[in-house]
Design an enzyme around this catalytic site. Structure first.
Site, PDB file in Angstrom:
ATOM      1  N   ASP A  99       0.857  -1.186   0.000  1.00  0.00           N
ATOM      2  CA  ASP A  99       0.000   0.000   0.000  1.00  0.00           C
ATOM      3  C   ASP A  99       0.891   1.233   0.000  1.00  0.00           C
ATOM      4  OD1 ASP A  99      -2.661   1.337   0.542  1.00  0.00           O
ATOM      5  OD2 ASP A  99      -3.128  -0.712   1.166  1.00  0.00           O
ATOM      6  N   ASP A 205      -3.435   4.566  -2.150  1.00  0.00           N
ATOM      7  CA  ASP A 205      -4.565   4.989  -1.320  1.00  0.00           C
ATOM      8  C   ASP A 205      -5.100   6.362  -1.756  1.00  0.00           C
ATOM      9  OD1 ASP A 205      -6.013   4.400   1.259  1.00  0.00           O
ATOM     10  OD2 ASP A 205      -5.179   6.356   1.774  1.00  0.00           O
ATOM     11  N   GLU A 262      -6.646   3.751  -5.806  1.00  0.00           N
ATOM     12  CA  GLU A 262      -7.979   3.851  -5.202  1.00  0.00           C
ATOM     13  C   GLU A 262      -8.519   5.247  -5.525  1.00  0.00           C
ATOM     14  OE1 GLU A 262     -10.182   3.502  -0.879  1.00  0.00           O
ATOM     15  OE2 GLU A 262      -8.409   4.731  -1.143  1.00  0.00           O
ATOM     16  N   HIS A 337     -10.987  -4.076   2.815  1.00  0.00           N
ATOM     17  CA  HIS A 337     -10.994  -3.778   4.249  1.00  0.00           C
ATOM     18  C   HIS A 337     -11.893  -2.587   4.598  1.00  0.00           C
ATOM     19  CE1 HIS A 337      -8.323  -1.024   2.317  1.00  0.00           C
ATOM     20  NE2 HIS A 337      -8.301  -0.275   3.408  1.00  0.00           N
ATOM     21  N   ASP A 338     -12.455  -1.908   3.592  1.00  0.00           N
ATOM     22  CA  ASP A 338     -13.349  -0.777   3.853  1.00  0.00           C
ATOM     23  C   ASP A 338     -14.808  -1.147   3.622  1.00  0.00           C
ATOM     24  OD1 ASP A 338     -11.204   0.899   4.389  1.00  0.00           O
ATOM     25  OD2 ASP A 338     -11.040   1.575   2.310  1.00  0.00           O
TER      26      ASP A 338
HETATM   27  C1  NOJ Z   1      -8.761   4.477   2.045  1.00  0.00           C
HETATM   28  C2  NOJ Z   1      -8.353   3.292   2.859  1.00  0.00           C
HETATM   29  O1  NOJ Z   1      -8.689   2.136   2.167  1.00  0.00           O
HETATM   30  C3  NOJ Z   1      -9.052   3.418   4.195  1.00  0.00           C
HETATM   31  O2  NOJ Z   1      -8.958   2.264   4.961  1.00  0.00           O
HETATM   32  C4  NOJ Z   1      -8.490   4.615   4.898  1.00  0.00           C
HETATM   33  O3  NOJ Z   1      -9.223   4.844   6.071  1.00  0.00           O
HETATM   34  C5  NOJ Z   1      -8.559   5.868   4.031  1.00  0.00           C
HETATM   35  N1  NOJ Z   1      -8.209   5.635   2.664  1.00  0.00           N
HETATM   36  C6  NOJ Z   1      -7.616   6.906   4.552  1.00  0.00           C
HETATM   37  O4  NOJ Z   1      -6.292   6.506   4.290  1.00  0.00           O
END
Ligand code: NOJ
Length: 584
Positions: A99, A205, A262, A337-338
């Site tokens: 990441d 990210d 992302e 994970h989100d």
């Molecule tokens: C996206 C990440 O996937 C998430 O887990 C994180 O909280 C936010 N970006 C901030 O880095």
């Protein structure tokens, strides 16, 4: 026809380090634990491991708040452990993607400590500092009305230097100022550090947040009863984004490395293509959010929104055809994970149909064009946390903040608390973060200590050990799916996409076509009941004549012929039919 590339044919397995496997018994997963599971990953059939942040971090946002990009968070292990992981994966012909979190750092990073130390510190301009605004009553106010993604203002005041700094996420995650070329250079150096170690690429990210609208103007008021307003308009896909991405690409190219960005909030095809079209030389692909925001309501994700299957299909069709027609590439994912667990979120089911639903969703994603991402536990059909767990079991900072905000916004509604909790049960990030369920031992075999987060108690009947032995398990289905995708890569990876039955409320049906290799028809019942589907004639023909190469019911389903042919689909039935071209 898309150009061929290893990363297009690859299946990527995403690892959330805190929750994979704890070897030293401190209750937190670790890199040696991951190393101990490489046989498992290889037997699943994935090619690349994406490791969520393992860097040194105060863990306010589970590692997405990095205090040193070149050091490892001690409970996870050491830099030498990462070296070992790279070597062990490479030995198996697999790759490692790390990441890269560079929209922001932790407020404990040395850069930010310096930056906040005085107005004239050389690193002051590495972050985004602004003077306060003052309202009519003489009260100090943030420089603009932007809301943080996690709720509240996106600005925090620093008493020492009398200015606010910007943080699109928690106040402990200050945004870097990419307008300063030294920041880009420092990021390039971090990338080089890991690429020199043999890392094969990065997941970047919120990478489309790194360029903001100059002047940082107020966002339009779209939620009138809220003080701070969603401001993606001013920080997603800003004016210098593509210039910055090309800078990152320059580093990647030196190593022939891979990048998936992302990109929340980007919806327009033309804009996405700027980042991923092959001739643009920016990223290989992005995570686009249309599907995973499908059921997020007004204000924040803990407000519901009805979604329908035709709407989901329209999204799939849009991105599949857009990439095929414009030399772009999709990242295929339903979980990470989100997100909560897809089997709980997208396929409400009776317990006896959970496995069928998980396999159906695997087929839905896995037969599309794009690079396939599998999130740890998805290959077992892991589900959301039990409904009777209270809010205290939810550890995530986003869950806690948005829960509080949503409660406030339901003030006066006697059912408000329950309505919010229902959404937490459906969509909180915590559902995807509970420890892996390896076996029937205490804590699902994740740890011999006390787990940092409680293990979902369904590990007794949903765990890797049992599923690896059972040819009818979700795990075995994923193995078959990944194998088939490779065997028929021309069709499933590179073929064109054609959506059928776009308006049907229960069935997803699409075809993947390759001029010389053959065509496949995918039929999926998205409901928990039997469904009599009046299928298009071509599908009936394929159902009767083509090879059933993947299915989640052992026996072929029935076709009844009255005036039209009706395919009788069973709950969550998934079938893939292959018509191979005969070589003469
Ligand atoms: C996206 C990440 O996937 C998430 O887990 C994180 O909280 C936010 N970006 C901030 O880095």
């Amino acid at each position: 026809m898309p150009q061929k590339a290893w990363w297009k044919e690859a299946a990527v397995y995403q690892i959330y380090p805190a929750s994979v496997c704890d070897l030293n018994g401190d209750g937190i997963g670790d890199i040696p634990g991951i190393l101990s599971k490489l046989d498992y990953l290889e037997s699943l059939g994935v090619d690349v491991v994406w490791l969520c942040p393992v860097y040194e971090s105060p863990q306010v946002d589970m590692g997405y708040d990095i205090s040193d990009y070149r050091a490892i968070h001690a409970p996870y292990g050491t830099v030498q452990d990462v070296d070992q992981l790279i070597a062990a994966l490479h030995k198996r012909g697999m790759k490692l993607v790390m990441d890269l979190v560079v929209n922001h750092t932790s407020d404990q990073h040395a850069w930010f400590k310096e930056s906040r130390s005085s107005l004239d510190n050389p690193k002051r301009d590495w972050y985004i500092w602004r003077k306060p605004r003052w309202d009519a009553e003489g009260n100090r106010q943030p420089p603009n009305n932007w809301a943080s993604v996690f709720g509240g203002s996106a600005w925090s005041f620093d008493e020492e230097t009398g200015e606010y700094y910007l943080h699109l996420f928690c106040k402990e995650q200050p945004d870097l100022n990419w307008e300063n070329p030294d920041v880009a250079q420092a990021v390039h150096d971090v990338m080089t550090f890991w690429l020199d170690k043999g890392v094969d690429g990065f997941r970047m990210d919120v990478i489309n947040f790194i360029s903001k609208t100059p002047g940082l103007p107020d966002a339009p008021v779209t939620i009138p009863d809220q003080q701070f307003q969603p401001a993606e308009l001013h920080y997603a896909d800003g004016p210098r984004l593509h210039e910055f991405l090309r800078g990152l690409r320059g580093i990647l190219d030196k190593y022939n490395a891979f990048a998936v960005g992302e990109m929340p909030g980007v919806k327009e095809e033309a804009e996405v293509l700027k980042s991923v079209a092959e001739d643009r030389k920016e990223l290989n692909m992005i995570f686009q959010f249309d599907i995973i925001c499908l059921d997020n309501g007004r204000n924040n994700k803990f407000f519901p929104k009805e979604w329908s299957l035709p709407k989901l299909k329209a999204i799939v069709h849009k991105w599949q055809t857009c990439m095929f027609d414009n030399s772009g590439w999709n990242a295929l994912f339903l979980e990470n994970h989100d997100q909560s667990r897809s089997v709980s979120r997208f396929t409400p089911h009776r317990p006896e149909n959970r496995n069928a639903a998980a396999k159906m969703l695997a087929t839905f994603m896995g037969m599309q064009a794009g690079t396939l991402f599998v999130y740890q536990g998805q290959e077992l059909g892991m589900a959301n946390l039990p409904k009777d767990w209270g809010i205290d079991e939810y550890k995530d900072v986003e869950t806690q903040n948005l829960y509080r905000l949503a409660l406030e916004q339901h003030r006066g509604d006697p059912d408000g608390a329950e309505k919010v909790m229902d959404q937490v049960r459906l969509k909180a990030r915590d559902h995807g973060r509970s420890p892996m369920q390896w076996n029937t031992q205490k804590h699902g075999g994740f740890t011999t200590g006390t787990p940092w987060m409680r293990v979902n108690e369904d590990y007794l009947h949903c765990n890797a050990e049992q599923q690896q032995r059972d040819p009818s398990s979700v795990f075995a289905y994923w193995q078959r799916l990944l194998r088939l995708r490779k065997q028929h890569a021309d069709t499933f990876v590179y073929g064109s996409f054609e959506l059928l039955a776009a308006d049907d409320p229960a069935v997803v049906c699409y075809r993947r076509v390759h001029a010389s290799a053959g065509a496949a028809t995918v039929v999926l019942n998205f409901t928990d009941g039997e469904y009599a589907w009046e299928a298009p004639p071509g599908v009936v023909k394929a159902w009767e004549g083509a090879r059933r190469i993947l299915a989640n019911y052992a026996e072929p389903g029935e076709i009844r012929k009255h005036s039209a042919a009706v395919v009788c689909l069973r709950p969550f039935e998934a079938v893939v039919l292959l018509e191979e071209r005969k070589m003469c």
